[in-house]
Every structure is written in C-alpha cells, then in structure tokens.
Design a protein around this motif. Structure first.
Motif, mmCIF file in Angstrom:
data_model
loop_
_atom_site.group_PDB
_atom_site.id
_atom_site.type_symbol
_atom_site.label_atom_id
_atom_site.label_comp_id
_atom_site.label_asym_id
_atom_site.label_seq_id
_atom_site.Cartn_x
_atom_site.Cartn_y
_atom_site.Cartn_z
ATOM 1 N N CYS A 1 0.825 -1.208 0.000
ATOM 2 C CA CYS A 1 0.000 0.000 0.000
ATOM 3 C C CYS A 1 0.860 1.259 0.000
ATOM 4 O O CYS A 1 2.048 1.232 0.351
ATOM 5 N N GLN A 2 0.248 2.360 -0.395
ATOM 6 C CA GLN A 2 0.954 3.644 -0.470
ATOM 7 C C GLN A 2 1.546 4.037 0.880
ATOM 8 O O GLN A 2 2.659 4.569 0.949
ATOM 9 N N ARG A 3 0.829 3.734 1.960
ATOM 10 C CA ARG A 3 1.346 4.066 3.297
ATOM 11 C C ARG A 3 2.667 3.371 3.560
ATOM 12 O O ARG A 3 3.625 3.997 4.039
ATOM 13 N N ASP A 4 2.754 2.078 3.244
ATOM 14 C CA ASP A 4 3.989 1.346 3.483
ATOM 15 C C ASP A 4 5.114 1.815 2.574
ATOM 16 O O ASP A 4 6.276 1.880 2.980
ATOM 17 N N MET A 5 4.793 2.155 1.325
ATOM 18 C CA MET A 5 5.822 2.628 0.400
ATOM 19 C C MET A 5 6.419 3.953 0.886
ATOM 20 O O MET A 5 7.638 4.141 0.872
ATOM 21 N N THR A 6 5.572 4.846 1.327
ATOM 22 C CA THR A 6 6.054 6.128 1.848
ATOM 23 C C THR A 6 6.861 5.922 3.123
ATOM 24 O O THR A 6 7.894 6.581 3.337
ATOM 25 N N TYR A 7 6.408 5.020 3.975
ATOM 26 C CA TYR A 7 7.122 4.705 5.213
ATOM 27 C C TYR A 7 8.526 4.183 4.901
ATOM 28 O O TYR A 7 9.511 4.594 5.533
ATOM 29 N N CYS A 8 8.652 3.298 3.926
ATOM 30 C CA CYS A 8 9.965 2.776 3.539
ATOM 31 C C CYS A 8 10.890 3.898 3.056
ATOM 32 O O CYS A 8 12.079 3.926 3.399
ATOM 33 N N ILE A 9 10.353 4.813 2.265
ATOM 34 C CA ILE A 9 11.157 5.941 1.788
ATOM 35 C C ILE A 9 11.598 6.811 2.961
ATOM 36 O O ILE A 9 12.755 7.248 3.041
ATOM 37 N N ASP A 10 10.682 7.067 3.900
ATOM 38 C CA ASP A 10 11.033 7.837 5.097
ATOM 39 C C ASP A 10 12.149 7.156 5.876
ATOM 40 O O ASP A 10 13.086 7.814 6.360
#
Length: 621
Positions: free
Chosen positions: A385-394
């Motif tokens: 999900c988009q939330r997890d993808m953004t979290y990984c980038i963070d």
C-alpha cells in the motif's frame, strides 16, 4: 502520371506511418497498435500483448505514438550485479485523452511505460492495464503474499491451485489462485524470455500486483488513500525481454528509477555478515551468543554482525550497548533489528513502535549512530500500500542522515530504490533459508527453488536469502555443501548473511573459511553461462580481475553442468570447490568437498544430486 503520383503518395504515407512505429535503439523491439492496446514484438515475433491500457472512467483514444527522443542511462552503482550501468531507449508519447497520456520507452533489453495524468482532484481512478498470457505459455509466477515469500513453480496455465495457507491468498470460485506478485517470468517463444515487474515507486504511489482474469493478468495497484491534486504519474510498468543472458544482465529496474539522492555515499560499504537468528530460531537477547557470532566474524574476517530481534530484552544484566561495544572493540560493525510495527505486531518480537513517528525515528537513528551501530534490519511490513511505500522511503532517508545501512525484511520486492537510496543494501522478499526453521516443505523443493530464483526474483534487485547453511535447523536440508557455498555467489545481495551457527563454519576446511573472508558482495559484471529455471543454473560474476563462477543442480539426479567461460580473457583457475565423489579420494581430506587448485578451466562440471560448485578465476586482461 496521375497513377504514378497516387502510388508515390501511398508509399510516402506508408513510410511516414512506419517512421512512427516505436522501435528500440538496436531494432530488436518494436511496438504495434492493437485496438485499445499495444503489442510488443521481439525480432519480429509477438512476445507481449497488452490489450487494455488506461484508467476506468477515462475514455481512451486509439494510440498514436509521437517520438520524443532518446533516453540514455549511464550511472554507477555501489552495489548490485553491475557497477557501471549503461542503457539507452527511444521514448514515445501517446495521448489517451485530454488529461491522460502514455509514455513509452523501448530499451535494448525491454519495454517500460507509465501513465501521466493531470487535473486530478481526489483519489486515483482504477488502473486497467492488462497483459495477455495465453494458455499453454510457460510461466513462473509467485503467489502473492505481503512478504513475497513463496515459490515460482513452472506452469503452462493460469489455473493454479494456491500453495499452502499464506496470508493474502485470493481464490476464484473454482479454487484457483487469483493474485500474483512481481516479478513474473514468461517464455512466450522458445528461448525468448520476458520478466514482468515495475519500478520507481514514489511517495504518492502504491506498488502493484497481478490478478488473473481468464488469460489476462490485470495490473492492480494496492490501496492508495492519498487525495491528489493536479499532476501525477504512475510507476513504470516494465517488461525485460530477450535471451536469458539479456534478462540476467539487465539493469532495467534501476535504469528507469530516480538517480541517487544522497550527496555522500562514502560511508556505504557492502560486506558479508554473521547472523544469529537462524541457528537458534530465536532472537538476540543472549549476550554470550552474540559474542560467539562476533568472534566468528573475526575468525572468518567478516566485516559485519547482525544482532536480531529482542535485543531490548537482553539477559544477565547486559544491554545492547554492551553488545555493540564488544563488536566494535573487535573491529566488527554491528547492525540491529527493528519491528516496523505496521505488519505483524501482536505476538511479534520487540523492539516495536520506535520508528513510526518522525520524531521517534530521528531519536532512534541518532542513538544508533552515537553508540556505533552500522545499519538496521527492519521487519514485518504489511504489503504494497501507499502508506507502506512512503514509510519505507522515510526510513531510507532518515537512516541515510545517520549513516545507517538498511535491510528490509518481511517486505515487498525491490523496485529500484537501490539506485535512489544506495544505503538500501538488501531486501528479503524471498522464500529463503529461514524457511528451514518454519515448515518441513522446504527440504525436498529447495534445490529446484534455488535454481529458479536467479531467473526470477534476483533479476530485479538484491535478495537476502541468508544462504549457505551447512547444518540442519528445525528441518533438514538435502543440498550438498558445495551447492550451499555456490548460493553466496549466485545470489546478489550487498549484505550477504551467513545464517548457520559458528561451529558449522569453523569446522569447514580452511580453504572454505578463507573463501568467506574474501567473498565480494557487489559485482562489476554478471554473466549468464547456462541453465534453465528449476533445473540448473551457472552464473559468472566479476569483482575487479577476479571471476567467481557458481553453479547448482536443482534435480535429484547427477547432472553435468555446461561451463563455457570463453568470454574471460587470459583466464587462470585459482580454486575449485565442488561436490565430493564418494568413489574418489578427496584432496581436501573432507568427505563433503572436492577442493583443488590448478590452471585448467573445465568446460563441464559433474555435480551430485542437488549439488553445486564454485570456481575462483583470475582474469589477465
């Protein structure tokens, strides 16, 4: 005269249309229109039919491609299958509607396309992209699960029953699996292969999977709750196409990904790691066991040790600071484990909830840097999900600020972040040696599975399989020692974790122990030598002027593997590690090994059932 002019006009028109047909720089790939979709051809043979493009609710025009120009990729990688990556593509654009266009790139080794939308207000519409894979076509597909830990069984049909009881299984009314993960390998023509995946996931994007719909595989992005305004583009949908050599050598995933965003990368050092979890099937709350793995790293000359889960619950009045200090005092760089706390939480090991909030993450990573931690392993994500993808980038960006290497576990497969954030050393996303701990299933299928991974999962990026286990864990392995050693070369991972107990490595012949201390974990060049998914594989990887050639037998019978190394100039074989033949005297004095030195490079190597070999070769250019 009039008839001549008509014929001339028709000819000129045909030439004009032909000039607009998308073609790769080397001329091997072309694209033709087909209804509302496109067909990708390789050397004038159809290899990929994409009959559906666009988004629901947006009426698409018939595609008319306009050439934009040439795109050149020329960049360095700190880790991976190749240190210098070069590629080029011809780029085209087709307007699908007033606010939607398709950007297409034809590279010499594949096709990549993405959608560009404008005028958005709110949630994204549903993507319609679909690939046609006719029944009867050979394919190797991964049953989707949020951790991407599964097999790639060969099939000629999309009607496949689910394997096991993995989370995320979606079944049809007839009981067939419907949901598949990237990458997917297809052999559309005999000897011509295609690997489907995606690349360059950004903050406002979710990763995608594939859903079976008859003979179609529909690209289906995961949940994305972001309210978008204005312009947005999708990740790149990619198809690596050509011979198996083309696929193995391809860097298309990173070619279409964002360049490195780190201003200083001098602190990023790949290497081999001693890893505690596998042999004990438990975390790292025992200081004395941690010391054993640090001491093993010293003996084998390994640069890193990974301290796994539960280090925050250290026994015997010891702390993680004590363990980190001991490792650093011995010249071994320690890495520590964290629970991402977005996937498996209840009943999962600690430490938890230390990285989720930006302020907590900053505090934790600053503390890691201060006490001398070199990297972090972050585990148990919840999918694409988009939330997890953004979290990984963070996580990657915050870790880089504090000079921390990153290894994602229980996570999605690589999609190009290894170029953008080169502190991403490895990603699990693979059914690896850890599964000897979990179920008895792995024992009898591991050898065949191991020969499939170089042709599927590992093509798209680093793979933390945790290879080379000589002893048994909870469930036995029946691969040979030489097979296990070969995995350290066959599997590309900038952090190569040795999973077995120290005693298991330290009783090996001295030549094997020395091998680990010299083993590169990043490569200047990679070559396919021979093999076929599920049967066998031989790869050659070069570091400087030294080639490491590794091969494994995925069958239950003796097998002779082809080893044509004529591409290595001035080759001199330094060392051979191979299966012992019980009928012969072993030069190594060990019943499991045939270890020799000599200048001659064989054309073929005989392997035992589920066996393997490694050659270390010096090249004189």
């Amino acid at each position: 005269m009039k008839q001549f002019l008509i014929i001339l006009t028709i000819c000129l028109g045909s030439l004009s249309l032909s000039a607009q047909q998308p073609v790769s720089p080397n001329g091997k790939l072309t694209v033709t229109n087909s209804g509302q979709g496109i067909i990708v051809n390789y050397q004038q043979q159809e290899v990929l039919n994409i009959p559906v493009l666009g988004y629901e609710g947006i009426k698409s025009n018939r595609l008319k491609f306009k050439p934009i120009g040439k795109v050149t990729a020329n960049y360095q990688m700190l880790a991976g299958k190749k240190s210098t990556c070069t590629n080029e593509a011809n780029e085209y654009v087709a307007k699908l509607s007033g606010n939607l266009q398709l950007v297409l790139r034809l590279y010499n080794d594949g096709a990549a396309f993405r959608y560009e939308l404008s005028g958005l207000k709110g949630k994204l519409p549903k993507e319609k992209t679909a690939y046609m894979i006719p029944e009867g076509t050979k394919r190797w597909m991964l049953q989707w699960t949020d951790s991407y830990e599964g097999f790639y069984p060969m099939s000629t049909t999309g009607k496949i029953k689910p394997i096991g009881r993995m989370a995320g299984v979606v079944k049809s009314d007839e009981g067939y699996n419907l949901r598949w993960g990237f990458p997917t390998l297809v052999e559309p023509q005999e000897g011509v292969f295609m690997l489907l995946s995606e690349a360059n996931i950004e903050r406002n994007q979710a990763a995608a999977c594939l859903y079976t719909d008859g003979e179609l595989l529909r690209v289906t992005p995961d949940v994305n709750e972001v309210n978008l305004k204005g312009k947005w583009h999708s990740p790149w949908r990619i198809a690596i196409i050509g011979s198996m050599q083309d696929l193995i050598q391809s860097t298309l995933v990173t070619d279409v990904s964002e360049p490195c965003k780190l201003s200083d990368t001098s602190w990023i050092k790949p290497g081999v790691v001693s890893w505690i979890y596998w042999a004990y099937n438990h975390g790292s709350n025992d200081y004395n066991i941690i010391k054993k793995y640090v001491d093993m790293a010293v003996t084998l000359k390994l640069p890193y040790v990974l301290i796994d889960a539960e280090w925050d619950e250290m026994k015997d009045d010891k702390t993680i600071e004590d363990a980190v200090a001991y490792a650093n005092s011995k010249g071994v760089k320690p890495m520590i484990w964290y629970n991402s706390s977005v996937g498996w939480i209840d009943g999962a090991p600690t430490p938890k909830f230390r990285l989720n909030k930006p302020e907590d993450r900053e505090k934790e990573f600053a503390w890691c840097e201060k006490i001398g931690v070199a990297g972090v392993k972050i585990d148990f994500f919840s999918g694409d999900c988009q939330r997890d993808m953004t979290y990984c980038i963070d996580l990657l960006e915050s870790a880089a600020k504090h000079h921390l290497l990153v290894n994602f576990h229980g996570a999605t497969v690589p999609r190009g972040w290894q170029r953008t954030y080169p502190n991403l050393m490895s990603t699990e996303g693979v059914y690896g040696a850890e599964w000897y701990n979990n179920v008895p299933t792995f024992t009898n299928v591991a050898a065949s599975h191991n020969t499939t991974l170089p042709f599927t999962r590992n093509i798209i990026g680093p793979m933390d399989y945790t290879p080379c286990t000589f002893s048994d864990s909870q469930h036995p392995h029946i691969t040979s020692d030489a097979h296990e050693l070969a995995l350290t070369v066959l599997y590309e991972s900038a952090l190569q974790h040795l999973a077995d107990k120290p005693e298991s490595y330290l009783v090996q012949p001295q030549q094997v122990q020395d091998f680990f201390g010299k083993l590169p974990t990043t490569w200047d060049e990679t070559r396919y030598v021979s093999g076929y998914p599920g049967e066998s594989v031989v790869l050659a990887r070069r570091s400087g002027e030294t080639w490491y050639v590794a091969g494994i037998n995925g069958t239950d019978n003796k097998k002779v593997l082809d080893v044509d190394l004529s591409f290595i100039s001035g080759a001199k074989c330094v060392q051979t590690f191979a299966d012992a033949d019980p009928a012969q005297y072993q030069l190594s004095g060990n019943k499991d090994w045939l270890i020799t030195k000599g200048n001659q490079i064989p054309k073929q190597i005989a392997t035992q059932p589920r066996g393997g070999f490694v050659l270390v070769i010096k090249s004189q250019k």
